[in-house]
Design an enzyme around this catalytic site. Structure first.
Site, PDB file in Angstrom:
ATOM      1  N   ARG A 118      36.463  37.404  25.362  1.00 50.73           N
ATOM      2  CA  ARG A 118      34.437  37.698  25.602  1.00 50.73           C
ATOM      3  C   ARG A 118      34.550  38.572  25.316  1.00 50.73           C
ATOM      4  NH1 ARG A 118      33.727  36.752  31.803  1.00 50.73           N
ATOM      5  NH2 ARG A 118      31.440  36.850  30.748  1.00 50.73           N
ATOM      6  N   HIS A 171      27.512  44.625  37.895  1.00 49.85           N
ATOM      7  CA  HIS A 171      29.118  43.556  38.414  1.00 49.85           C
ATOM      8  C   HIS A 171      30.096  44.388  37.117  1.00 49.85           C
ATOM      9  CE1 HIS A 171      26.671  39.383  39.527  1.00 49.85           C
ATOM     10  NE2 HIS A 171      26.874  40.259  40.255  1.00 49.85           N
ATOM     11  N   CYS A 179      42.859  51.006  36.405  1.00 48.62           N
ATOM     12  CA  CYS A 179      43.989  50.754  37.065  1.00 48.62           C
ATOM     13  C   CYS A 179      44.641  49.922  38.089  1.00 48.62           C
ATOM     14  CB  CYS A 179      44.765  52.107  36.747  1.00 48.62           C
ATOM     15  SG  CYS A 179      46.399  51.934  37.225  1.00 48.62           S
ATOM     16  N   CYS A 225      51.042  56.629  34.579  1.00 44.36           N
ATOM     17  CA  CYS A 225      51.381  56.059  35.316  1.00 44.36           C
ATOM     18  C   CYS A 225      51.414  54.581  34.410  1.00 44.36           C
ATOM     19  CB  CYS A 225      49.674  55.827  35.530  1.00 44.36           C
ATOM     20  SG  CYS A 225      48.752  53.864  36.438  1.00 44.36           S
ATOM     21  N   THR A 263      16.776  35.595  35.018  1.00 44.24           N
ATOM     22  CA  THR A 263      17.786  35.197  36.329  1.00 44.24           C
ATOM     23  C   THR A 263      16.740  34.403  36.557  1.00 44.24           C
ATOM     24  OG1 THR A 263      19.161  35.995  37.423  1.00 44.24           O
ATOM     25  CG2 THR A 263      16.902  37.949  37.838  1.00 44.24           C
ATOM     26  N   CYS A 306      12.709  35.451  26.619  1.00 38.54           N
ATOM     27  CA  CYS A 306      12.200  36.942  27.677  1.00 38.54           C
ATOM     28  C   CYS A 306      11.915  37.826  25.818  1.00 38.54           C
ATOM     29  CB  CYS A 306      12.848  37.477  28.086  1.00 38.54           C
ATOM     30  SG  CYS A 306      14.407  37.210  28.629  1.00 38.54           S
TER      31      CYS A 306
HETATM   32 ZN    ZN Z   1      46.933  53.961  36.083  1.00 34.55          ZN
END
Ligand code: ZN
Length: 321
Positions: A118, A171, A179, A225, A263, A306
């Site tokens: 996508r 959204h 993360c 991390c 919509t 539109c």
């Molecule tokens: Zn992280």
């Protein structure tokens, strides 16, 4: 509560709505929202909405604070696939099969292939004249001390690319990651997003899963991390960001004109938000390919693509300086 929703909700949409209500519930405003929605339903005015462009333009020329709700129809006119409805498949799945926390925990490689595809598709798509009309309107009105806010269900960033700056992406975005370990949300426009996804994500139903090991999927780059990243989009069954919803509520309370663009008004947020604005006596104008279950509650309805209907509606008015 569920009895107040039209029956045309799909299971997923109903679930999304109920999640919203729960989200609001934790903020103590559930009864407020529900009451408003009921009020809207009982106050339905069955007069036909106007398609008089000059009358809309007169209202538009006086509006100080315009809220524009946009949905899949605006993106569809740029050729952005939704993977929902008839023919809307990626391999053998639709968005509601893959855009869930369960699908990601079971098969993060497959879900990442879907989102990688996508993201890559968006490199070949461009904002259309509806996106451009909205962005130009925001820039022009801003110079006049007037405000335009885009509240979008779309995750493709086409409003941003068209030049809109005041955007609430309810959204999330295809181009943000979150993360799973530290929660860090980051902007990410890399193509491909990681080496292992290069050339993967083909939508053909005969394509095999790439089965990428989790350590080779997109990982967090915050110091030390390296947690697994996920797309920062709201999946089916998840709650919307409460800070964004609070800002949406503020915009809807302040606006003196509301546009509902592309919509269907049977899914969140148009289902609750635009009728809520209309019930305050604020003019709402719907721009859509067809009438929707909410059309009769709105003051204006402009039918058609539109990209065709919006530019003349939002062009500079003679009353503007
Ligand atoms: Zn992280």
């Amino acid at each position: 509560m569920s009895a107040t929703f039209p029956r045309c909700y799909s299971k997923q949409d109903l679930q999304l709505n109920l999640m919203i209500v729960r989200q609001f519930s934790s903020r103590g405003v559930t009864s407020h929202l529900c009451a408003r929605f009921k009020e809207t339903q009982t106050r339905q005015v069955m007069a036909r909405p106007s398609s008089d462009l000059a009358a809309f333009r007169e209202v538009f020329s006086k509006a100080k604070h315009v809220a524009i709700l946009t949905g899949a129809g605006v993106s569809a006119e740029s050729g952005v696939p939704t993977f929902r409805g008839e023919g809307g498949f990626w391999r053998k799945w639709q968005a509601q099969d893959l855009a869930t926390p369960g699908a990601f925990s079971q098969n993060p490689s497959r879900v990442w292939e879907f989102y990688h595809y996508r993201r890559e598709v968006m490199l070949t798509k461009s904002p259309n004249s509806a996106h451009v009309a909205i962005a130009e309107c925001e820039a022009r009105l801003q110079k006049q001390g007037r405000r335009v806010t885009v509240i979008t269900q779309n995750i493709d960033e086409l409003h941003r690319r068209a030049g809109s700056t005041n955007i609430l992406e309810i959204h999330g975005s295809l181009f943000k990651t979150r993360c799973m370990s530290c929660g860090h949300v980051g902007v990410n426009h890399k193509s491909p997003i990681c080496a292992a996804l290069e050339g993967k994500g083909a939508p053909d139903p005969n394509t095999s899963d790439a089965q990428i090991p989790p350590q080779d999927l997109p990982r967090c780059e915050q110091g030390g991390c390296s947690g697994l990243l996920r797309p920062n989009v709201v999946w089916f069954g998840e709650t919307l960001d409460s800070d964004i919803l609070t800002r949406v509520e503020e915009e809807l309370d302040l606006c003196d004109l509301c546009l509902v663009v592309g919509t269907s008004s049977i899914v969140y947020p148009a289902a609750m938000f635009a009728p809520q604005v209309a019930a305050r006596g604020i003019p709402v104008a719907e721009f859509n390919m067809e009438e929707t279950p909410a059309t009769m509650r709105f003051r204006f309805h402009f039918q058609g693509p539109c990209g065709t209907t919006l530019p003349p509606a939002l062009a500079r008015h003679n009353n503007e300086p």
